[in-house]
Write a protein that holds these residues in place. Sequence first.
Motif, PDB file in Angstrom:
ATOM      1  N   ILE A 166       0.842  -1.201   0.000  1.00 36.84           N
ATOM      2  CA  ILE A 166       0.000   0.000   0.000  1.00 36.84           C
ATOM      3  C   ILE A 166       0.875   1.248   0.000  1.00 36.84           C
ATOM      4  CG2 ILE A 166      -1.666   1.332   1.360  1.00 36.84           C
ATOM      5  CD1 ILE A 166      -2.810  -1.362   2.325  1.00 36.84           C
ATOM      6  N   ALA A 167       1.932   1.248   0.844  1.00 36.57           N
ATOM      7  CA  ALA A 167       2.824   2.410   0.927  1.00 36.57           C
ATOM      8  C   ALA A 167       3.502   2.671  -0.417  1.00 36.57           C
ATOM      9  CB  ALA A 167       3.873   2.190   2.019  1.00 36.57           C
ATOM     10  N   VAL A 168       3.966   1.615  -1.064  1.00 36.54           N
ATOM     11  CA  VAL A 168       4.619   1.780  -2.367  1.00 36.54           C
ATOM     12  C   VAL A 168       3.624   2.308  -3.395  1.00 36.54           C
ATOM     13  CG1 VAL A 168       5.719   0.541  -4.277  1.00 36.54           C
ATOM     14  CG2 VAL A 168       6.388   0.048  -1.920  1.00 36.54           C
ATOM     15  N   GLY A 169       2.393   1.813  -3.357  1.00 40.58           N
ATOM     16  CA  GLY A 169       1.371   2.297  -4.282  1.00 40.58           C
ATOM     17  C   GLY A 169       1.043   3.761  -4.079  1.00 40.58           C
ATOM     18  N   VAL A 170       0.935   4.171  -2.812  1.00 42.22           N
ATOM     19  CA  VAL A 170       0.663   5.579  -2.505  1.00 42.22           C
ATOM     20  C   VAL A 170       1.825   6.446  -2.981  1.00 42.22           C
ATOM     21  CG1 VAL A 170       0.331   7.256  -0.640  1.00 42.22           C
ATOM     22  CG2 VAL A 170      -0.865   5.062  -0.559  1.00 42.22           C
ATOM     23  N   ALA A 171       3.065   5.962  -2.784  1.00 42.57           N
ATOM     24  CA  ALA A 171       4.238   6.728  -3.227  1.00 42.57           C
ATOM     25  C   ALA A 171       4.264   6.859  -4.750  1.00 42.57           C
ATOM     26  CB  ALA A 171       5.513   6.047  -2.735  1.00 42.57           C
TER      27      ALA A 171
ATOM     28  N   THR B  23       1.686   6.926  -6.673  1.00 38.68           N
ATOM     29  CA  THR B  23       0.659   7.935  -6.979  1.00 38.68           C
ATOM     30  C   THR B  23       1.204   9.338  -6.730  1.00 38.68           C
ATOM     31  OG1 THR B  23      -1.058   6.358  -6.323  1.00 38.68           O
ATOM     32  CG2 THR B  23      -1.701   8.675  -6.481  1.00 38.68           C
ATOM     33  N   ALA B  24       1.990   9.490  -5.657  1.00 43.38           N
ATOM     34  CA  ALA B  24       2.586  10.792  -5.348  1.00 43.38           C
ATOM     35  C   ALA B  24       3.504  11.254  -6.471  1.00 43.38           C
ATOM     36  CB  ALA B  24       3.356  10.711  -4.035  1.00 43.38           C
ATOM     37  N   VAL B  25       4.330  10.336  -6.988  1.00 41.19           N
ATOM     38  CA  VAL B  25       5.236  10.688  -8.089  1.00 41.19           C
ATOM     39  C   VAL B  25       4.433  11.110  -9.313  1.00 41.19           C
ATOM     40  CG1 VAL B  25       6.968   9.788  -9.692  1.00 41.19           C
ATOM     41  CG2 VAL B  25       7.123   9.245  -7.254  1.00 41.19           C
ATOM     42  N   LEU B  26       3.300  10.425  -9.573  1.00 38.91           N
ATOM     43  CA  LEU B  26       2.450  10.785 -10.707  1.00 38.91           C
ATOM     44  C   LEU B  26       1.866  12.186 -10.529  1.00 38.91           C
ATOM     45  CD1 LEU B  26       1.022  10.009 -13.338  1.00 38.91           C
ATOM     46  CD2 LEU B  26      -0.801   8.975 -11.947  1.00 38.91           C
ATOM     47  N   VAL B  27       1.382  12.479  -9.318  1.00 36.72           N
ATOM     48  CA  VAL B  27       0.820  13.804  -9.036  1.00 36.72           C
ATOM     49  C   VAL B  27       1.886  14.880  -9.206  1.00 36.72           C
ATOM     50  CG1 VAL B  27      -0.137  15.275  -7.205  1.00 36.72           C
ATOM     51  CG2 VAL B  27      -1.012  12.950  -7.524  1.00 36.72           C
ATOM     52  N   LEU B  28       3.086  14.623  -8.689  1.00 35.78           N
ATOM     53  CA  LEU B  28       4.169  15.602  -8.794  1.00 35.78           C
ATOM     54  C   LEU B  28       4.618  15.774 -10.250  1.00 35.78           C
ATOM     55  CD1 LEU B  28       6.170  14.518  -5.633  1.00 35.78           C
ATOM     56  CD2 LEU B  28       5.128  16.757  -5.986  1.00 35.78           C
TER      57      LEU B  28
END
Length: 345
Positions: A132-137, A139-144
């Motif tokens: 889950i943590a890797v998936g959220v991260a 997503t963060a890279v995609l948003v950034l």
Amino acid sequence: MKTDNEGRAGLLYGIGAYGMWGLVPLFWPLLKPAGAVEILAHRMVWSLAFVVVALLAVRRWGWIRELARSPRKLGLITLAASVITVNWGVYIWSVNTGHVVEASLGYFINPLVTIALGVLLLKERLRPAQWIAVGVAATAVLVLSIGYGQPPWISLILAFSFGVYGLVKKKVNIGGLESLAAETAVQFLPALAYLIWLGSQGSATFGAEGAGHAALLAATGVVTAVPLICFGAAAIRVPLSTLGLLQYLAPMFQFVLGIAYFHEAMPPERWAGFSLVWLALTILTWDALRTARRSRAELAAAERAATDAGVDASAGAGAWAEAGAGVVTGPSAPADPAAQPVRPA
């Protein structure tokens, strides 16, 4: 009392190490007008000089003979030196060109990159919370990436280079001071050759900008080695879980400096990306602490079971001895693998 004092000292050493790494963005701009590559070359040269003095003080040289006899370790040290050169160079350049916040992101996501490298290269299996943590991260890279208009290359290069560096260091398995000495020895001749060439072109700032500037360039060795020495002192005094929490001090300091001191912009999409990264790190930290706590509980239960079994066996042996029926031997350790310590992924 001694253990408590060592624990407190270790905590202070850890805070000192990560605090210095977190505040180092204040140092690199002081070295202008030297460029990032010149600063990097001085860092390599003066780090070796400082580490050699430190090794002379502690009289620790036996590792050199052992390292020289291992071509595999020499190759890994060369790889580590190459990777950390990229990391140092990109970091210095990013700070001196106004990308402190993006650089801090690289060290925020580094633990998550380390996990990803463990899966890809070491075939490690992740727990659900880590996935889950890797998936959220991700997503963060995609948003950034959407916010920047391109992937956050500085952050990704810093995170992956330091992740690979940590992986290689794990394979080499020598002390922090010794490792820095070996790595800077690999870096020394190319760095020195570059500085000599720069001087021959009349482009070197060392000496041309005054004694104060030259002293600051020489101080890059101290800035590199002292936090590492403090980290080594902390690592042998406090649990790894504590060091794992302390590691977030450095990027947090860098992030605050980037906003409050260097006045870098933080548009909404960047806040959104950082918030997702912090959420991922919160999940990762919670899972690590929960797993460590469960492992300690299981180990304690196993030790109690082994002790009880030993007592029962002794009592049984005594009874059998009195009856003249021989000796009964109880188990000395639990056979259940779940009772053994769990190695973090």
